[in-house]
Design an enzyme around this catalytic site. Structure first.
Site, PDB file in Angstrom:
ATOM      1  N   CYS A  40       2.582 -18.525   3.868  1.00 56.06           N
ATOM      2  CA  CYS A  40       1.673 -17.384   4.024  1.00 56.06           C
ATOM      3  C   CYS A  40       2.020 -16.517   5.223  1.00 56.06           C
ATOM      4  CB  CYS A  40       0.233 -17.873   4.159  1.00 56.06           C
ATOM      5  SG  CYS A  40      -0.007 -18.961   5.577  1.00 56.06           S
TER       6      CYS A  40
ATOM      7  N   CYS B  96      -1.684 -25.316   4.600  1.00 56.90           N
ATOM      8  CA  CYS B  96      -2.269 -24.776   5.830  1.00 56.90           C
ATOM      9  C   CYS B  96      -2.385 -25.851   6.895  1.00 56.90           C
ATOM     10  CB  CYS B  96      -3.650 -24.199   5.551  1.00 56.90           C
ATOM     11  SG  CYS B  96      -3.668 -23.068   4.157  1.00 56.90           S
TER      12      CYS B  96
HETATM   13  S1  FES Z   1      -5.276 -14.349   2.951  1.00 57.84           S
HETATM   14 FE1  FES Z   1      -3.799 -14.279   4.491  1.00 57.84          FE
HETATM   15  S2  FES Z   1      -2.726 -16.125   4.272  1.00 57.84           S
HETATM   16 FE2  FES Z   1      -4.258 -16.210   2.723  1.00 57.84          FE
END
Ligand code: FES
Lengths: 121, 121
Positions: free
Chosen positions: A33, A102
């Site tokens: 991302c 993440c």
């Molecule tokens: S909205 Fe920005 S990385 Fe998911």
């Protein structure tokens, strides 16, 4: 959907701040991302006495970083190096599979900060 | 690096809240990172009288959503449908290329909310 613990750490992140007197700093990027994470540690006698983070990342990145600061504080560097993204996700009562990438930011950032401390000392 | 406007909208998001009496609601997902965005609108006489958002997305998603609420409020539905992710990025003085995918969430969410309003009315 997110667990209550994830939502709590997202809404009330622990230790989300810059640390001016850190002696280990690690910044890592997320290829999926494009987000960045910086982890700051203050090490004394081989123990993580203080730890904080800064990120522009998503809610899952914020929650996992907040949680990893709580897990890592008070640990030796050897213990802290063993904290994996799965440990963090478990402490948060799980993360949706699509958001596991993440949680790499927090675990990788902590390892980078510890490596930076070793380089400096 | 992020512009001052991006950092301001990230740190102080405008209209980041659930709207109980919305008459248009749109939720969209981001295939790149798995993040979700919900946009709420309250339409009266073809004008967007109120608009808000909720997201677990990253700082760029928060900043673009915050900005799109300021751009869209007071506009007719036809005007609001024309707001593109590039309009939002320009108002924010730019976004890093790697984070342009995050700004899709705000623009797509607003379109989904307007379509939902049309379906309901
Ligand atoms: S909205 Fe920005 S990385 Fe998911």
């Amino acid at each position: 959907d997110y667990s209550e613990k994830v939502m709590d750490h997202f809404a009330n992140p622990r230790n989300s701040r810059k640390m001016e007197d850190a002696n280990g700093v690690g910044t890592v990027g997320n290829p999926t991302c494009g987000d960045l994470m910086t982890i700051y540690i203050k090490v004394e006698d081989n123990i993580i006495k203080d730890i904080s983070f800064q990120t522009f990342g998503c809610g899952a990145a914020i929650a996992t970083s907040s949680m990893i600061t709580e897990i890592a504080v008070g640990k030796t560097l050897e213990e802290a190096l063993k904290i994996s993204r799965n440990d963090v996700a478990e402490e948060l009562d799980g993360l949706p599979p699509v958001k596991m990438h993440c949680s790499n930011l927090a675990a990788d950032g902590l390892q980078a900060a510890i490596e930076n401390y070793y380089e400096n000392n």
